[in-house]
Design an enzyme around this catalytic site. Structure first.
Site, PDB file in Angstrom:
ATOM      1  CB  SER A  10       3.985  22.707  21.542  1.00 37.08           C
ATOM      2  OG  SER A  10       2.936  23.688  21.486  1.00 37.08           O
ATOM      3  CG  ASP A  11       5.129  25.024  27.757  1.00 29.19           C
ATOM      4  OD1 ASP A  11       4.156  25.558  27.851  1.00 29.19           O
ATOM      5  OD2 ASP A  11       6.388  24.877  28.465  1.00 29.19           O
ATOM      6  CB  CYS A  12       1.643  27.752  26.341  1.00 33.14           C
ATOM      7  SG  CYS A  12       0.441  26.670  26.701  1.00 33.14           S
TER       8      CYS A  12
END
Ligand SMILES: *[C@@H]1O[C@H](CO)[C@@H](O)[C@H](O)[C@H]1NC(C)=O
Ligand SMILES: *[C@@H]1O[C@H](CO)[C@@H](O)[C@H](O)[C@H]1NC(C)=O
Ligand SMILES: *[C@@H]1O[C@H](CO)[C@@H](O)[C@H](O)[C@H]1NC(C)=O
Ligand SMILES: *[C@@H]1O[C@H](CO)[C@@H](O)[C@H](O)[C@H]1NC(C)=O
Ligand SMILES: *[C@@H]1O[C@H](CO)[C@@H](O)[C@H](O)[C@H]1NC(C)=O
Length: 785
Positions: free
Chosen positions: A312-314
């Protein structure tokens, strides 16, 4: 600190995100370098790895440490030994240690967009390795249109990354490159991408990824480092007029998704064999990408067969729960994302909520086994479980292999290859060092360092500013003209005096991260503040030729300068990296003949006034006056176009081998298209198998300077299915010496190159006339049944 604290309060969920605003990022770096000076933290000089049998013999009996076994067997052995709690500890970017099995903590988050970066906690610089080679920002490298350069840079970056890993300063998993389409000129992160064209982006993605990942010991499944293509998908809005990526729902048609947004990711996975894909923050058609089973399990795993992990993106799992309120409970968010196909969370959300999701029956432990297996298999391919890495293939790499003269020379070469000459009045450029006794060097970007490396940067080996680069050729007189790029008030008088007294003037303006950045989209396309005034006034006063240099990620409406006779030449240099100033001087003084081409359209200011950044449609809509986007669809005026770029030598093109004018596709008896008028056929194997043609073009350099030529093969398909006006089929970069010629060969594959995507996202062979063009050459190819 205040800026950071405010950011945290406003976006409580985002405190760990990369998205920090500029001052915040700065404070982060200062904090990190302060930590470095503490002896306990700063002096680690050994890599992190598992299965250290030298220090613990009993580990040698464990199956997952047995390098003679296959990776799936080793992964299964390890997963079988882990408790649910231990497995959940492996779902976050800071993967927990399993000390009883000799597995240390591992930090997944490192970045290497255009050089090993200090963004991300997995990598840092210290007195042992104070800096790494900082290549040009990606948009500049893309402008070289040189596929072998993309790979060559990736290879150097992975060598430096391995060298830093060996001394405990870097990880093995890098969340680069960013291959989103540069759809809108205002996007603050456009600089990180290879531009607006799906073919160029695909070639960049697969090339750079190969350079990073390709194992040098000949084992195809092993990884030198693991790359990651991001941000999947249709992500190219950060923060425009208060609409931000954490809340944005990108409404995308099937057709645009399949012929614009997805191709770079598809090529990254299929051609580049990337080890990871990162899902984005935004929603696509009402669903967060990280919770969409069709996009993740369906496409990435099912259709493209990713060999690796989906991350996932952060904090984007946290975002879809806390910011988008996509699920009612955090446990549902954990279960939905893992079941959709997410394997690793950049953040701590899955670590906190997955156990309760399992206990609550939302998710079986087998789904976690699956996710963890993809992550562990990646680490196995990297050799993380093979014992001391200093005894393996890359074991000899160390600080001496970072910032070598060869690596730094490649950074300079990449910048030279990416510089684009947009305007050149006869005889203005190149300047002759012998004739120019004094050079006025003016502008807010004339003596910058950090500006040249853009974002997702590292500490460079060293900088050569434009002023320093130009001063190596002749004597210079420097006047900034503005205190910074915002240029609230231009100091025109001193700049004019300098220009009036010199033999020539180089004026370097443009942007930096205060104008365009992550979390910062532009709202207009004009040069910031009083930069335009500075340019026109200095141009009027300049005694010799006036060379305007634009340093920026995105394009500007510089029609005023394009049309101004007192502006002799215009160069766009993107953000040219640590050696950017030297490369700019190489081009201006003619030791390098420019050959870069624009990887994106430069729109007029009216585009920003009339087109909402939130409209994701690529195709124009005549009923609303919407002009469409990028050279493939945009119908309005441009300031400069995709592919524009001049050189110091003139070339002629000649068609030496062309496809037939007419191609007949045989159909089975009874096929519907034999009795009715079809505009297209399914691009399935039977229809177009073996249908391929050669196009050979002779390029003659009739100038007096050796040069390089970027040759584009475009096609304008018949106008069926709302097809693009024109699209790139391929490009080649070649060297052609003065007064000599070279032949460029393209192969046109009917299934791939003469097809278009229809309204439902299916590939179709368009029947009718396809216009193929190379420069001014045109060739018509008609396809009939
Ligand atoms: C968990 O596994 C059981 C047995 O295989 C299955 O019936 C059930 O649908 C699974 N539950 C979920 C949430 O996947
Ligand atoms: C140009 O920038 C360099 C690097 O920051 C600095 O050392 C130098 O003093 C600057 N030159 C002038 C004339 O300001
Ligand atoms: C360069 O400028 C100097 C000083 O103004 C002048 O003497 C000289 O002739 C100029 N050279 C050229 C080639 O214009
Ligand atoms: C097919 O299209 C052509 C040209 O548009 C037209 O002349 C012809 O009548 C059409 N044939 C059928 C069977 O519809
Ligand atoms: C493409 O880049 C490679 C790597 O830097 C270089 O060797 C080659 O000469 C370049 N090609 C051209 C035509 O410039």
């Amino acid at each position: 600190m205040a800026a950071c604290a405010t950011e945290k309060k406003v976006n409580g969920a985002l405190k760990r995100s990369v998205s920090s605003v500029f001052p915040c990022l700065f404070i982060l770096c200062v904090t990190l370098s302060a930590l470095h000076s503490l002896p306990a933290l700063g002096q680690s000089t050994s890599p992190v790895f598992a299965c250290n049998v030298e220090s613990n013999r009993s580990l040698g009996t464990l199956g997952f440490c047995d390098t003679s076994m296959g990776i799936p067997e080793r992964v299964a052995d390890l997963v079988g030994r882990l408790s649910l709690e231990e497995k959940i500890g492996l779902l976050g970017n800071t993967a927990g240690a399993v000390s009883r099995l000799g597995i240390p903590k591992y930090e997944w988050w490192s970045e290497a967009l255009h050089g090993v970066s200090y963004v991300g906690p997995g990598t840092r610089f210290s007195s042992v390795v104070p800096g790494a080679t900082s290549f040009p920002q990606v948009i500049t490298t893309a402008a070289s249109f040189n596929s072998s350069l993309f790979e060559a840079i990736g290879k150097v970056v992975s060598t430096e990354a391995r060298a830093m890993y060996n001394v405990g300063l870097a990880g093995l998993t890098y969340w680069s490159p960013n291959v989103n389409i540069f759809r809108d000129p205002r996007w603050g992160r456009g600089q990180e991408t290879p531009g607006e064209d799906p073919v160029l982006s695909s070639k960049y993605a697969s090339g750079y990824v190969r350079g990073l990942q390709r194992s040098e010991d000949g084992d195809g499944d092993k990884l030198k480092v693991a790359a990651c293509c991001k941000h999947y998908t249709a992500y190219d809005l950060d923060n425009w007029k208060g609409i931000d990526r954490f809340h944005f729902n990108a409404v995308v048609t099937k057709q645009d998704l399949d012929d614009t947004y997805q191709p770079p990711f598809k090529s990254c996975v299929i051609d580049g064999n990337v080890a990871s894909v990162m899902c984005s923050y935004n929603q696509v058609n009402g669903k967060p990408t990280c919770a969409d089973p069709d996009l993740l399990s369906g496409v990435i795993r099912g259709e493209w067969k990713l060999n690796g992990y989906i991350v996932s993106d952060c904090d984007s799992v946290d975002v879809l729960y806390n910011t988008q309120h996509y699920t009612k409970t955090p446990e549902e968010a954990a279960a939905d994302t893992i079941l959709a196909g997410l394997n690793l969370d950049c953040g701590s959300f899955l670590g906190q909520h997955t156990e309760a999701a399992v206990k609550g029956g939302l998710l079986n432990e087998s789904a976690i086994d699956q996710a963890v297996s993809y992550n562990l298999a990646t680490l196995m391919r990297l050799g993380f479980f093979d014992g001391n890495p200093q005894k393996h293939h890359y074991g000899k790499l160390g600080p001496k292999d970072v910032c070598t003269p060869e690596h730094q020379e490649l950074a300079r070469e990449a910048a030279r290859q990416g510089i684009v000459l947009l305007k050149n009045k006869a005889g203005a450029l190149p300047l002759s060092a012998a004739a120019i006794q004094s050079l006025a060097v003016i502008g807010p970007n004339a003596n910058v360092t950090k500006t040249m490396i853009g974002n997702y940067e590292g500490t460079p080996c060293k900088y050569t500013t434009p002023l320093q680069g130009l001063s190596a050729w002749t004597s210079t007189n420097y006047q900034p003209g503005c205190v910074n790029v915002a240029c609230a008030t231009a100091q025109v008088d001193d700049a004019k005096k300098a220009a009036a007294a010199a033999n020539a003037t180089v004026l370097i303006v443009g942007a930096d991260q205060s104008i365009e950045a992550e979390s910062r989209d532009r709202v207009d396309l004009l040069l910031p503040g009083q930069q335009q005034l500075l340019v026109t006034e200095v141009a009027k006063a300049s005694k010799g030729p006036l060379i305007l240099v634009i340093m920026s990620g995105g394009g500007f409406d510089i029609s005023f300068a394009k049309d101004d006779d007192t502006v002799s030449s215009i160069l766009w240099v993107g953000y040219p990296g640590e050696a950017g100033g030297a490369a700019i001087a190489d081009v201006i003084f003619g030791s390098y003949n420019p050959s870069g081409r624009l990887p994106m359209t430069w729109y007029p200011e009216s585009f920003a006034d009339n087109v909402p950044m939130t409209n994701m449609n690529m195709r124009p809509d005549p009923s609303t006056g919407y002009p469409g986007r990028t050279y493939r669809f945009y119908t309005g005026q441009t300031v400069y176009s995709f592919g524009d770029g001049l050189s110091y030598s003139e070339t002629h093109h000649n068609l030496v081998r062309a496809p037939p004018a007419q191609v007949l596709i045989p159909l089975e008896e009874g096929h519907l298209c034999l009795s009715s008028n079809c505009s297209s056929l399914d691009a399935v194997e039977e229809n177009c198998r073996g249908l391929a043609f050669n196009i050979h073009i002779r390029i003659k350099n009739i100038g007096t300077m050796d040069g390089r030529e970027t040759v584009f093969l475009f096609s304008s398909p018949p106008s069926v299915h709302n097809s693009p006006r024109k699209h790139l089929l391929g490009f080649k970069k070649i060297s052609v010496a003065a007064n000599s010629e070279a032949v460029v060969k393209f192969r046109v594959d009917a299934c791939k190159d003469l097809s278009v995507v229809d309204e439902n996202g299916n590939r179709k062979i368009a029947l009718g006339a396809h216009q193929l063009h190379v420069g001014k050459l045109k060739h018509s190819l008609s396809i009939r049944v």
